[in-house]
Write a protein that holds these residues in place. Sequence first.
Motif, PDB file in Angstrom:
ATOM      1  N   VAL A  65      -4.233   2.935  -2.922  1.00  0.00           N
ATOM      2  CA  VAL A  65      -3.359   3.133  -1.686  1.00  0.00           C
ATOM      3  C   VAL A  65      -2.840   4.366  -1.105  1.00  0.00           C
ATOM      4  N   ALA A  66      -3.028   5.422  -1.897  1.00  0.00           N
ATOM      5  CA  ALA A  66      -2.443   6.702  -1.392  1.00  0.00           C
ATOM      6  C   ALA A  66      -3.537   7.864  -1.438  1.00  0.00           C
ATOM      7  N   THR A  67      -3.322   8.744  -0.551  1.00  0.00           N
ATOM      8  CA  THR A  67      -4.258   9.630  -0.679  1.00  0.00           C
ATOM      9  C   THR A  67      -3.594  11.135  -0.242  1.00  0.00           C
ATOM     10  N   SER A  68      -4.331  12.246  -0.241  1.00  0.00           N
ATOM     11  CA  SER A  68      -3.768  13.496   0.274  1.00  0.00           C
ATOM     12  C   SER A  68      -4.766  14.147   1.377  1.00  0.00           C
ATOM     13  N   LEU A  69      -4.390  14.993   2.166  1.00  0.00           N
ATOM     14  CA  LEU A  69      -5.269  15.940   2.722  1.00  0.00           C
ATOM     15  C   LEU A  69      -6.250  16.389   2.122  1.00  0.00           C
ATOM     16  N   TYR A  70      -5.930  17.134   0.832  1.00  0.00           N
ATOM     17  CA  TYR A  70      -6.941  17.726   0.106  1.00  0.00           C
ATOM     18  C   TYR A  70      -8.128  16.819  -0.476  1.00  0.00           C
ATOM     19  N   GLN A  71      -7.486  15.645  -0.837  1.00  0.00           N
ATOM     20  CA  GLN A  71      -8.590  14.749  -1.210  1.00  0.00           C
ATOM     21  C   GLN A  71      -9.747  14.152  -0.492  1.00  0.00           C
ATOM     22  N   ARG A  81       0.750  -6.087   5.229  1.00  0.00           N
ATOM     23  CA  ARG A  81      -0.425  -5.849   4.328  1.00  0.00           C
ATOM     24  C   ARG A  81      -1.727  -6.173   5.190  1.00  0.00           C
ATOM     25  N   GLY A  82      -2.919  -5.570   4.999  1.00  0.00           N
ATOM     26  CA  GLY A  82      -4.278  -5.868   5.259  1.00  0.00           C
ATOM     27  C   GLY A  82      -4.557  -7.179   4.608  1.00  0.00           C
ATOM     28  N   LEU A  83      -5.431  -7.982   4.911  1.00  0.00           N
ATOM     29  CA  LEU A  83      -5.833  -9.262   4.117  1.00  0.00           C
ATOM     30  C   LEU A  83      -6.670  -8.713   3.030  1.00  0.00           C
ATOM     31  N   TYR A  84      -7.240  -7.457   3.181  1.00  0.00           N
ATOM     32  CA  TYR A  84      -8.022  -7.089   2.100  1.00  0.00           C
ATOM     33  C   TYR A  84      -7.908  -5.727   1.305  1.00  0.00           C
ATOM     34  N   GLY A  85      -6.604  -5.367   1.524  1.00  0.00           N
ATOM     35  CA  GLY A  85      -6.030  -4.053   0.837  1.00  0.00           C
ATOM     36  C   GLY A  85      -4.838  -3.629   1.687  1.00  0.00           C
ATOM     37  N   TYR A  86      -4.679  -2.445   1.544  1.00  0.00           N
ATOM     38  CA  TYR A  86      -3.477  -1.758   2.082  1.00  0.00           C
ATOM     39  C   TYR A  86      -3.478  -1.644   3.625  1.00  0.00           C
ATOM     40  N   VAL A  87      -4.588  -1.694   4.396  1.00  0.00           N
ATOM     41  CA  VAL A  87      -4.375  -1.599   5.818  1.00  0.00           C
ATOM     42  C   VAL A  87      -5.108  -2.739   6.227  1.00  0.00           C
ATOM     43  N   VAL A 147      -3.433  -9.405   9.677  1.00  0.00           N
ATOM     44  CA  VAL A 147      -2.300  -8.571   8.568  1.00  0.00           C
ATOM     45  C   VAL A 147      -1.733  -9.888   8.033  1.00  0.00           C
ATOM     46  N   ARG A 148      -1.076  -9.712   7.094  1.00  0.00           N
ATOM     47  CA  ARG A 148      -0.245 -10.669   6.485  1.00  0.00           C
ATOM     48  C   ARG A 148       1.313 -10.074   6.395  1.00  0.00           C
ATOM     49  N   ILE A 149       2.028 -10.922   7.145  1.00  0.00           N
ATOM     50  CA  ILE A 149       3.476 -10.284   7.171  1.00  0.00           C
ATOM     51  C   ILE A 149       4.285 -11.088   5.984  1.00  0.00           C
ATOM     52  N   GLY A 180      -7.997   5.033   5.497  1.00  0.00           N
ATOM     53  CA  GLY A 180      -7.168   3.739   5.086  1.00  0.00           C
ATOM     54  C   GLY A 180      -6.228   3.760   3.790  1.00  0.00           C
ATOM     55  N   LYS A 181      -5.926   4.941   3.504  1.00  0.00           N
ATOM     56  CA  LYS A 181      -5.031   5.325   2.505  1.00  0.00           C
ATOM     57  C   LYS A 181      -3.704   5.882   3.027  1.00  0.00           C
ATOM     58  N   LYS A 182      -2.638   5.676   2.173  1.00  0.00           N
ATOM     59  CA  LYS A 182      -1.311   6.366   2.779  1.00  0.00           C
ATOM     60  C   LYS A 182      -1.219   7.848   2.676  1.00  0.00           C
ATOM     61  N   LEU A 183      -0.962   8.491   3.599  1.00  0.00           N
ATOM     62  CA  LEU A 183      -0.955  10.375   3.340  1.00  0.00           C
ATOM     63  C   LEU A 183       0.431  10.519   3.681  1.00  0.00           C
ATOM     64  N   CYS A 184       1.281   9.632   4.342  1.00  0.00           N
ATOM     65  CA  CYS A 184       2.688  10.164   4.456  1.00  0.00           C
ATOM     66  C   CYS A 184       3.600   8.964   4.732  1.00  0.00           C
ATOM     67  N   GLY A 185       4.834   8.940   4.094  1.00  0.00           N
ATOM     68  CA  GLY A 185       5.770   7.950   4.250  1.00  0.00           C
ATOM     69  C   GLY A 185       7.149   8.449   4.726  1.00  0.00           C
ATOM     70  N   ILE A 186       7.831   7.595   5.590  1.00  0.00           N
ATOM     71  CA  ILE A 186       9.103   7.968   6.375  1.00  0.00           C
ATOM     72  C   ILE A 186      10.251   6.983   5.801  1.00  0.00           C
ATOM     73  N   LEU A 187      11.218   7.648   5.578  1.00  0.00           N
ATOM     74  CA  LEU A 187      12.686   7.155   5.346  1.00  0.00           C
ATOM     75  C   LEU A 187      13.627   7.436   6.315  1.00  0.00           C
ATOM     76  N   THR A 188      13.870   6.302   6.957  1.00  0.00           N
ATOM     77  CA  THR A 188      15.056   6.581   8.179  1.00  0.00           C
ATOM     78  C   THR A 188      16.344   5.991   7.769  1.00  0.00           C
ATOM     79  N   GLU A 189      17.432   6.786   7.462  1.00  0.00           N
ATOM     80  CA  GLU A 189      18.634   6.094   7.013  1.00  0.00           C
ATOM     81  C   GLU A 189      19.740   6.601   8.280  1.00  0.00           C
ATOM     82  N   MET A 190      20.810   5.644   7.984  1.00  0.00           N
ATOM     83  CA  MET A 190      21.659   5.798   9.232  1.00  0.00           C
ATOM     84  C   MET A 190      23.386   5.668   8.915  1.00  0.00           C
ATOM     85  N   GLN A 191      23.952   6.421   9.246  1.00  0.00           N
ATOM     86  CA  GLN A 191      25.552   6.027   9.077  1.00  0.00           C
ATOM     87  C   GLN A 191      26.145   5.757  10.576  1.00  0.00           C
ATOM     88  N   ALA A 192      26.743   4.336  10.667  1.00  0.00           N
ATOM     89  CA  ALA A 192      27.145   4.020  12.063  1.00  0.00           C
ATOM     90  C   ALA A 192      28.054   3.080  11.739  1.00  0.00           C
TER      91      ALA A 192
END
Length: 267
Positions: free
Chosen positions: A163-169, A261-267, A219-221, A123-135
């Motif tokens: 909200v965040a975690t690691s594989l190790y944790q 967002r989840g209604l009760y937290g991150y997910v 979910v809350r948009i 339930g916590k974030k392990l990985c984030g992705i940022l996609t950028e474009m030139q067009a």
Amino acid sequence: MSRRFSVERVQEQLTTRFLGRKMYYEETVDSTNLRIRELAKAQAPAGTLYGAEVQTAGRGRRGRSWHTPAGEALAMSFLLYPDCAPDRASMLSLVAGLGVAQGCQELGIPVQVKWPNDVVLSGKKLCGILTEMQADPEKIHFVVVGIGINVNLKEIPEELQQVATSLYQETGREWERETVMACALNHIEKNYEIFQQTADLSGLQKEYESFLVNCGRQVRIEAGKDSFTGTAMGINPMGELLVKREDGSVCPVCAGEVSVRGLYGYV
Ligand code: BTN
């Protein structure tokens, strides 16, 4: 175990045709996304990858910063020249997020995906992705996909611990970062080839939904004055989140600048 990162060790585990075949790895950079942008301007080949131990100006979505502690995390960006219209490029974040999730699953780690592209564990974030474009309005010049994975982080900054975690944790052991990277890239390239056949997510939709943590959840948009609450149902072939409102209507939500967002937290 924080030993030197080995590009050779990644490459011997890669099964890709082009992704990561040309790889740069530095101790310290500003942002690997920025390094790939520079390489794109010099017409580097598709799949060129830039990784770094430390980013001094690591960037996240919606103008946030991204922390990459030395020896513990994975920070990488790669270059694509997709054959599709510019309005399709945001789907590449889902293509990549799914690939990271599949790579983790291959290693026995029970991850999920939070739409559009966060990979989550317990339930916590392990990985984030940022996609950028030139067009241009009609044509993509290049796309940069940047991925940050919290692999062996022993500590998460206090303000992010909810909200965040690691594989190790979550698993109580260290993971070989090269293996995590190679597994993710192998899946991302396969997904990218499926994406390229139709320039949408129709060939990946079911697989993506099998990882989708939001499915069936409230979910809350968050979209300013257009914010609303509903139940996430899945995605459509455009990668939009299908959200059922209280009146029963189903609304497709486009990733763009909305936050979910989840209604009760991150997910
Ligand atoms: C997010 O906000 O969830 C996206 C985080 C993306 C971080 C990665 S780390 C590698 C690449 N370089 C950057 O500056 N950002 C991305």
